[in-house]
Structures are given as C-alpha cells and as structure tokens.
Design an enzyme around this catalytic site. Structure first.
Site, PDB file in Angstrom:
ATOM      1  N   PRO A   2       0.834  -1.217   0.000  1.00  0.00           N
ATOM      2  CG  PRO A   2      -0.667  -1.518   1.739  1.00  0.00           C
ATOM      3  CD  PRO A   2       0.608  -2.041   1.161  1.00  0.00           C
ATOM      4  CD  GLU A   3       3.116   2.799  -4.267  1.00  0.00           C
ATOM      5  OE1 GLU A   3       3.279   3.952  -4.676  1.00  0.00           O
ATOM      6  OE2 GLU A   3       3.352   1.794  -4.948  1.00  0.00           O
ATOM      7  NE  ARG A 110       5.680 -11.523   2.145  1.00  0.00           N
ATOM      8  CZ  ARG A 110       6.538 -11.105   1.222  1.00  0.00           C
ATOM      9  NH1 ARG A 110       6.079 -10.537   0.121  1.00  0.00           N
ATOM     10  NH2 ARG A 110       7.825 -11.244   1.381  1.00  0.00           N
ATOM     11  NE  ARG A 153      21.173  11.947  -2.264  1.00  0.00           N
ATOM     12  CZ  ARG A 153      20.029  11.493  -1.746  1.00  0.00           C
ATOM     13  NH1 ARG A 153      19.145  12.324  -1.246  1.00  0.00           N
ATOM     14  NH2 ARG A 153      19.790  10.196  -1.707  1.00  0.00           N
TER      15      ARG A 153
END
Ligand code: ZN
Length: 284
Positions: A2-3, A110, A153
């Site tokens: 889930p995001e 899980r 970065r």
C-alpha cells in the site's frame, strides 16, 4: 505494498466510522505486531479511550486517542484493515479492536505490518521527522523543493522518490507512473534534472496520487478496502506492469528494467535515457 493513495483510501473509509467511538477492547493476537511493546501493555493504554481523529502521515495511519497519545499503524507489504468482516476472525488476523458496536481486524499474511504507541505530539514529530519527509499535497511540495532536496545527489531519481524522507507516501507504482508522466527516465541522476523536469515531476507525483485516491487505490496484490473490495487504479496504469504493451503516448512498447532492485516500467522513447547511464551500460 500500500502506498499513499491506498492508505488514504482506508483512512477516508474508516474515519467516519471510528471517530468519536470508544475502544471497548483491543487484542493484539500476534506479539510481533507491536514489539518491543507487550500486547497487554498496548491494550491497557488504548482501552477505554475515544478515537479523536484518524489521520494519515505518509503511509502511517495515526490514531489520535486523546492526551496526545498516538497509535501508529503501518500496513507494510500485505496488511489490511477489515471492518465487521463476514468471517470472524478473518484469515491472518493479527489484531482485533472493538469500537463500540464495530469490530475491526488488522489482517496480514506476511506479518510485516506494525502498530506502535507514541506518547506526546513532540515525540510523534520526532518519530515521523526521522522517517518521512514532506507530504506531496502540502503547499511546499514543488519543483524547487525537489531540486533543493536532490542537489548533488547521484542516486537514480526513482530511488530518490522511493526514499520516504524525500517524499512521503510514494512507492513503486506511483513512482513509475509519475516519472512516465513527467517524461523523466527512472535512472536519471536525482540531482541532474532540469528545473522544468523537477516542476513536471512534482506536478506528476500529485497527479498520480490524486488519480490513485480517486480510484480508491490499486489492488495488484493484497490491498483491499475495509469491506474487502478492490481498488481500481491498476486498470488505469499507463506503464506500471504493462511490459510489452503500447505506450499510451507514442505507441512504442513499454519496457521493464530494474532500478534499486525494484521492477521498473517505462517508455524508452518518451523517457529518454540519460547519457551517463547509456555509456555505463555500453561499457559493461
Ligand atoms: Zn512512449
């Protein structure tokens, strides 16, 4: 996993049901869910309290229980919340909460999902501040913010997006979809985008997250709504999980590569490869 849109979907469904309700019982059936805290200690702390507000921060659900007590839930890979399910307990039940007449279960095959208590608003900000960055729907999330955050970065822009400290709530699905919409190759160095690309990416992140929320999330594996129903955003993916299918913009085939260990979908025509990445792969 889930995001942001999936967790926000759960929050929007759950908040009207639980806000103002009293927690009559709270039973942690799997001690791993709240370790190192003992299940009985967690239950004692929350039992009898009224849910003041159910909020979301990144992928965390923040149960605000009064007196600045927060119960933070994280669904991780396969966690789901089920309200008054037909089968009780449901499969893989790890927590059972009784909120007045309602029964809520945290189910998780899980077992990576977690629950933890945080006492005090300042402690909450410390905890979240170390783990998650700006919310993409906050006014400060824009191209210049991304650019400042990414300056210098070299990490791939997709990996940068997946780091919750840079943007809260974006995961594998929404990163792929946002990079495609912005026309940015997932392997481009995070610090090497143009100003226009940072702006396009910030807008695309918001756009795909909004579309995901509108579709009540994506159910490609275990994600389910409170009543077990599925989200529908998986039917609207432009590139994610569409390897070999036509790109909706140019008609070319959607490609699959691996970025930071994650399956990544893109259109090589609409998202041109960075020169550095090209020369590196040519040198191998
Ligand atoms: Zn294309």
């Amino acid at each position: 996993m889930p995001e942001l849109p999936e967790v926000e979907t759960i929050r929007r469904q759950l908040a009207p049901v639980v806000e103002g309700r009293r927690i009559r019982a709270f039973e942690v059936l799997d001690p791993r869910w709240c370790e190192p805290l003992e299940p009985a200690a967690l239950a004692d702390a929350v039992r009898g309290r009224t849910v003041q507000r159910l909020a979301r921060r990144g992928k965390y659900l923040d149960w605000q229980l009064g007196d600045e007590l927060h119960l933070l839930m994280h669904l991780r890979m396969t966690g789901t919340l089920l309200l008054d399910p037909p089968q009780r307990p449901p499969l893989y039940a790890r927590v059972r909460a009784t909120l007045d007449a309602h029964e809520l279960y945290f189910s998780d095959p899980r077992r990576f999902g977690t629950g933890q208590l945080v006492a005090g608003d300042a402690a909450l900000e410390d905890f979240l501040g170390a783990r998650i960055g700006i919310e993409p729907f906050e006014p400060g999330f824009d191209g210049p913010h991304l650019r400042a955050r990414a300056r210098g970065r070299r990490v791939a822009i997709k990996s940068f997006l997946l780091d919750q400290r840079n943007v809260a709530g974006v995961g594998n699905i929404y990163a792929d979809e946002a990079l495609f919409r912005a026309g940015v190759h997932p392997l481009r160095g995070a610090g090497a985008l143009t100003g226009r690309q940072y702006a396009a990416l910030a807008a695309a992140v918001r756009e795909v997250l909004s579309a995901g929320i509108d579709a009540k999330g994506a159910s490609i594996d275990d994600f389910r709504h409170l009543d077990g129903a599925r989200g529908s955003f998986q039917d609207r993916f432009l590139v994610h999980r569409r390897e070999g299918e036509p790109c909706p913009q140019c008609g070319g085939a959607v490609a699959k590569i691996v970025v930071g260990g994650r399956g990544t979908y893109l259109c090589r025509h609409c998202q041109p490869a960075p020169r550095l990445a090209l020369s590196r792969s040519a040198a191998r």
